[in-house]
Design a protein around this motif. Structure first.
Motif, PDB file in Angstrom:
ATOM      1  N   LEU A  52       0.835  -1.211   0.000  1.00 55.67           N
ATOM      2  CA  LEU A  52       0.000   0.000   0.000  1.00 55.67           C
ATOM      3  C   LEU A  52       0.867   1.258   0.000  1.00 55.67           C
ATOM      4  O   LEU A  52       0.529   2.246  -0.651  1.00 55.67           O
ATOM      5  CB  LEU A  52      -0.920   0.005   1.223  1.00 55.67           C
ATOM      6  N   VAL A  60       0.109   3.914  -2.785  1.00 53.46           N
ATOM      7  CA  VAL A  60      -0.508   5.188  -2.401  1.00 53.46           C
ATOM      8  C   VAL A  60       0.479   6.350  -2.512  1.00 53.46           C
ATOM      9  O   VAL A  60       0.137   7.425  -2.991  1.00 53.46           O
ATOM     10  CB  VAL A  60      -1.074   5.105  -0.960  1.00 53.46           C
ATOM     11  N   ALA A 108      -4.291  -4.642  -2.245  1.00 54.66           N
ATOM     12  CA  ALA A 108      -3.554  -3.382  -2.357  1.00 54.66           C
ATOM     13  C   ALA A 108      -3.981  -2.621  -3.608  1.00 54.66           C
ATOM     14  O   ALA A 108      -4.103  -1.395  -3.589  1.00 54.66           O
ATOM     15  CB  ALA A 108      -2.048  -3.650  -2.378  1.00 54.66           C
ATOM     16  N   ALA A 133      -7.535  -1.183  -2.952  1.00 54.62           N
ATOM     17  CA  ALA A 133      -7.452  -0.092  -1.984  1.00 54.62           C
ATOM     18  C   ALA A 133      -6.703   1.097  -2.579  1.00 54.62           C
ATOM     19  O   ALA A 133      -7.085   2.247  -2.368  1.00 54.62           O
ATOM     20  CB  ALA A 133      -6.766  -0.579  -0.706  1.00 54.62           C
ATOM     21  N   GLY A 134      -5.631   0.797  -3.328  1.00 50.09           N
ATOM     22  CA  GLY A 134      -4.838   1.866  -3.925  1.00 50.09           C
ATOM     23  C   GLY A 134      -5.678   2.717  -4.863  1.00 50.09           C
ATOM     24  O   GLY A 134      -5.590   3.945  -4.867  1.00 50.09           O
TER      25      GLY A 134
END
Lengths: 201, 187
Positions: free
Chosen positions: B43, B47, B169, B172-173
């Motif tokens: 992450l 991010v 990931a 979510a990213g």
């Protein structure tokens, strides 16, 4: 967060952090240069004696090295099956010696001493303009300061899930956690710059 | 590095530490427990991008080295860097670098959501799985003298979990990029 440092007055406590770190590095080179199980056994037992002499208490002493011991035993068993008993013993003593010596240094060195050493070691990097050595201490301080806040946000997100009758899932937890946490960056950075902590550019 | 970048990296390091405090989850179809901490490493790259992501991971490792129990399972101290599995930790740095770099170069804001998600997945897979295991397995093989192939077979059980984490990931990213974009973009 409690550090793994333990108060005490042993010889290791009184040695400077730099000497201990260099010693640990030399030991790691030494145990990899040696292939005799007997010699490695003597080194490992010595390291164990030093570690146990630090007065951490039996329970704490074990808890600290439990996870690593498990890995080492698994690796040693793996070697026993695939290679020979002598090789397994060699691996077991070598890895144990390193783990125990490292645990002993950790238990006898304060975080402040460590940061001083890291800052000093980063000095050449600062000279060539790669990092600012003082930033390491600042960064470490910031992380320690914000871990409890992240945990608090996590609990708030969990409560929000419960309140709505939702089950926790990784995405619906991680995304708000990341956004909520990182959204503070501007304010914190402004506060740091306002106090001129990193020096004015 | 600007103060804002340093703060972002530090905040993300705090997130990685907090993820390590969560209890490991057992998934039915994978025989080993999964910790959220290595998800945090992927992450960080996805991010924050390469530079800040690497800084975040390095901060976590510095905290571990100076004796704070910040790694999953309450691990910490120099013993972490003297263990047969140390290569995986060093691999985190390379992992965040690769994930961040690939994310930065492949993902742009005017792509479709699917393309963004797929690019993030490839980035997390290359960084969080290929790079981390590459270093981890090599180190394990070197330290124990068991040979590369045997070390790889020994690590095999963990790979499905990490592939799953790369997928998480990626999702979510993308969600973070929609909500609060931070990833450095090419001009």
């Amino acid at each position: 967060m409690r550090t793994l440092y333990v108060e005490g007055g042993s010889v290791l406590h009184r040695l400077s952090a730099r000497v201990k770190l260099i010693g640990l590095f030399l030991l790691s080179l030494l145990v990899f240069a040696t292939h005799s199980p007997v010699l490695l056994g003597i080194v490992a037992v010595t390291c164990a004696a030093v570690y146990l002499s630090l007065n951490i208490g039996w329970r704490q002493s074990w808890l600290r090295i439990r996870v690593f011991s498990l890995t080492i035993v698994v690796v040693a068993l793996f070697t026993l099956v695939l290679e020979s008993p002598a090789a397994a013993l060699e691996t077991f003593f070598r890895l144990s010696a390193m783990m125990l010596a490292a645990a002993a240094v950790t238990a006898t060195t304060t975080t402040g001493d460590f940061i001083d050493q890291i800052t000093a070691a980063a000095w050449p990097l600062e000279r060539i303009g790669l990092v600012k050595a003082a930033d390491i201490g600042l960064g470490v301080g910031l992380v320690i300061r914000f871990v409890p806040e992240v945990v608090m946000r996590y609990q708030a997100i969990r409560d929000a899930h419960y309140a709505r009758g939702l089950k926790m899932n990784v995405i619906s937890t991680a995304v708000p956690l990341i956004i909520l946490t990182l959204r503070n960056a501007d304010e914190i950075a402004a506060a740091i710059d306002a106090r001129s902590i990193r020096g004015q550019k | 590095m600007s103060t804002r970048d340093l703060v972002l990296a530090a905040l993300f390091a705090a997130i990685i530490v907090a993820l390590g405090m969560l209890p490991p989850i057992m998934l039915g179809f994978i025989p080993v427990p999964i910790t959220a901490q290595s998800l945090g490493v992927m992450l960080a790259g996805v991010v924050l991008g390469a530079r800040r992501g690497v800084t975040a991971v390095l901060l976590v490792l510095v905290l571990a080295a100076i004796g704070l129990p910040v790694l999953s399972g309450g691990r910490g101290g120099l013993a972490v860097f003297m263990a047969p599995t140390t290569g995986y930790l060093i691999g985190w740095v390379l992992g965040a670098l690769v994930t961040g770099y690939v994310s930065q170069t492949m993902v742009s804001r005017d792509q479709s959501g699917l393309a963004q998600g797929a690019s993030f997945f490839i980035a997390a897979l290359l960084g969080g799985v290929v790079a981390v295991y590459g270093l981890g397995v090599t180190y394990l093989a070197f330290v124990t003298g068991m040979g590369f192939l045997k070390a790889f077979v020994g690590s095999l059980a963990f790979i499905p979990g990490d592939v799953l984490k790369a997928l998480i990931a990626a999702l979510a990213g993308r969600a973070v990029m929609v909500g609060y974009p931070l990833l450095p973009q090419r001009a």
